[in-house]
Motif scaffolding. Structure first.
Motif, PDB file in Angstrom:
ATOM      1  N   ILE A  35       0.815  -1.223   0.000  1.00  0.00           N
ATOM      2  CA  ILE A  35       0.000   0.000   0.000  1.00  0.00           C
ATOM      3  C   ILE A  35       0.848   1.272   0.000  1.00  0.00           C
ATOM      4  N   PRO A  36       1.912   1.368   0.787  1.00  0.00           N
ATOM      5  CA  PRO A  36       2.702   2.612   0.759  1.00  0.00           C
ATOM      6  C   PRO A  36       3.314   2.919  -0.619  1.00  0.00           C
ATOM      7  N   GLN A  37       3.480   1.916  -1.461  1.00  0.00           N
ATOM      8  CA  GLN A  37       4.065   2.139  -2.784  1.00  0.00           C
ATOM      9  C   GLN A  37       3.056   2.713  -3.780  1.00  0.00           C
ATOM     10  N   LEU A  38       1.783   2.605  -3.465  1.00  0.00           N
ATOM     11  CA  LEU A  38       0.754   3.079  -4.393  1.00  0.00           C
ATOM     12  C   LEU A  38       0.660   4.598  -4.351  1.00  0.00           C
ATOM     13  N   LYS A  39       0.480   5.192  -5.515  1.00  0.00           N
ATOM     14  CA  LYS A  39       0.419   6.654  -5.622  1.00  0.00           C
ATOM     15  C   LYS A  39      -1.027   7.153  -5.734  1.00  0.00           C
ATOM     16  N   ARG A  40      -1.862   6.425  -6.432  1.00  0.00           N
ATOM     17  CA  ARG A  40      -3.222   6.875  -6.698  1.00  0.00           C
ATOM     18  C   ARG A  40      -4.130   6.554  -5.515  1.00  0.00           C
ATOM     19  N   PRO A  41      -4.925   7.542  -5.084  1.00  0.00           N
ATOM     20  CA  PRO A  41      -5.774   7.335  -3.902  1.00  0.00           C
ATOM     21  C   PRO A  41      -6.854   6.260  -4.117  1.00  0.00           C
ATOM     22  N   MET A  42      -7.411   6.175  -5.320  1.00  0.00           N
ATOM     23  CA  MET A  42      -8.441   5.169  -5.578  1.00  0.00           C
ATOM     24  C   MET A  42      -7.851   3.762  -5.520  1.00  0.00           C
ATOM     25  N   ALA A  43      -6.648   3.603  -6.025  1.00  0.00           N
ATOM     26  CA  ALA A  43      -5.976   2.306  -5.969  1.00  0.00           C
ATOM     27  C   ALA A  43      -5.709   1.919  -4.514  1.00  0.00           C
ATOM     28  N   LYS A  44      -5.289   2.899  -3.704  1.00  0.00           N
ATOM     29  CA  LYS A  44      -5.040   2.633  -2.283  1.00  0.00           C
ATOM     30  C   LYS A  44      -6.331   2.190  -1.594  1.00  0.00           C
ATOM     31  N   MET A  45      -7.422   2.890  -1.899  1.00  0.00           N
ATOM     32  CA  MET A  45      -8.704   2.549  -1.267  1.00  0.00           C
ATOM     33  C   MET A  45      -9.139   1.135  -1.641  1.00  0.00           C
ATOM     34  N   GLN A  46      -8.958   0.777  -2.906  1.00  0.00           N
ATOM     35  CA  GLN A  46      -9.376  -0.553  -3.341  1.00  0.00           C
ATOM     36  C   GLN A  46      -8.516  -1.649  -2.718  1.00  0.00           C
ATOM     37  N   VAL A  47      -7.223  -1.404  -2.615  1.00  0.00           N
ATOM     38  CA  VAL A  47      -6.331  -2.395  -2.017  1.00  0.00           C
ATOM     39  C   VAL A  47      -6.605  -2.516  -0.516  1.00  0.00           C
ATOM     40  N   GLU A  48      -6.863  -1.380   0.144  1.00  0.00           N
ATOM     41  CA  GLU A  48      -7.200  -1.431   1.566  1.00  0.00           C
ATOM     42  C   GLU A  48      -8.503  -2.197   1.787  1.00  0.00           C
ATOM     43  N   ALA A  49      -9.471  -1.997   0.902  1.00  0.00           N
ATOM     44  CA  ALA A  49     -10.735  -2.734   1.010  1.00  0.00           C
ATOM     45  C   ALA A  49     -10.492  -4.232   0.810  1.00  0.00           C
ATOM     46  N   LEU A  50      -9.615  -4.566  -0.124  1.00  0.00           N
ATOM     47  CA  LEU A  50      -9.282  -5.974  -0.357  1.00  0.00           C
ATOM     48  C   LEU A  50      -8.621  -6.592   0.872  1.00  0.00           C
ATOM     49  N   VAL A  51      -7.700  -5.864   1.495  1.00  0.00           N
ATOM     50  CA  VAL A  51      -7.015  -6.358   2.687  1.00  0.00           C
ATOM     51  C   VAL A  51      -8.019  -6.559   3.820  1.00  0.00           C
ATOM     52  N   LYS A  52      -8.928  -5.594   3.967  1.00  0.00           N
ATOM     53  CA  LYS A  52      -9.943  -5.697   5.019  1.00  0.00           C
ATOM     54  C   LYS A  52     -10.825  -6.928   4.783  1.00  0.00           C
ATOM     55  N   LYS A  53     -11.210  -7.152   3.518  1.00  0.00           N
ATOM     56  CA  LYS A  53     -12.040  -8.302   3.168  1.00  0.00           C
ATOM     57  C   LYS A  53     -11.295  -9.608   3.444  1.00  0.00           C
ATOM     58  N   MET A  54     -10.020  -9.654   3.091  1.00  0.00           N
ATOM     59  CA  MET A  54      -9.224 -10.868   3.295  1.00  0.00           C
ATOM     60  C   MET A  54      -9.048 -11.168   4.783  1.00  0.00           C
ATOM     61  N   ARG A  55      -8.867 -10.132   5.597  1.00  0.00           N
ATOM     62  CA  ARG A  55      -8.740 -10.343   7.035  1.00  0.00           C
ATOM     63  C   ARG A  55     -10.056 -10.866   7.619  1.00  0.00           C
ATOM     64  N   LYS A  56     -11.158 -10.339   7.122  1.00  0.00           N
ATOM     65  CA  LYS A  56     -12.468 -10.796   7.590  1.00  0.00           C
ATOM     66  C   LYS A  56     -12.682 -12.265   7.201  1.00  0.00           C
TER      67      LYS A  56
END
Length: 125
Positions: A35-56
């Motif tokens: 995530i820290p390597q990502l520059k675009r905010p939408m990409a960060k949001m989508q990856v964070e959502a994916l991580v949250k889903k995977m943890r759940k």
């Protein structure tokens, strides 16, 4: 000239494959490091959502694994003898061919003909 060769004993630890919940959690952690390597905010949001889903999902799998472990332990502690005979099949219920019982309080009127008109596309009810 001969050289003495010694075998080095390796520690034999039973390395069982990681459970699906552990795999999912490791995948989430690996993706989260990106995530820290990502520059675009939408990409960060989508990856964070994916991580949250995977943890759940990992938490759900872990709960499922813990409920599945309990019966396995019970089965191994009390082995059941293998049954060589199969249970008899359940009887198939036969529909009744008898006429229904008529009661004097209930009156039925038979309908000789029946018609249904669904109407057209724009018709009102």
């Amino acid at each position: 000239k001969m050289v003495a060769i010694e075998e080095i004993p390796q520690e034999e630890t039973p390395t069982s494959p990681p459970s699906p919940s552990q795999e999912r959690l490791r995948d989430a952690e690996e993706i989260e490091k990106l995530i820290p390597q990502l520059k675009r905010p939408m990409a960060k949001m989508q990856v964070e959502a994916l991580v949250k889903k995977m943890r759940k999902e990992a938490a759900g799998l872990k709960a499922l694994e813990s409920t599945n472990d309990v019966p396995k332990e019970q089965e191994t502690s009390t082995p059941r003898p293998a049954s060589t005979t199969t249970p008899p099949p359940a009887p198939i219920p036969v529909p009744s061919t008898e006429a229904p019982v008529s009661s004097p309080s209930v009156m039925y009127t038979s309908i000789d003909k029946f018609a249904f008109d669904a109407g057209g596309y724009n018709d009102k009810f």
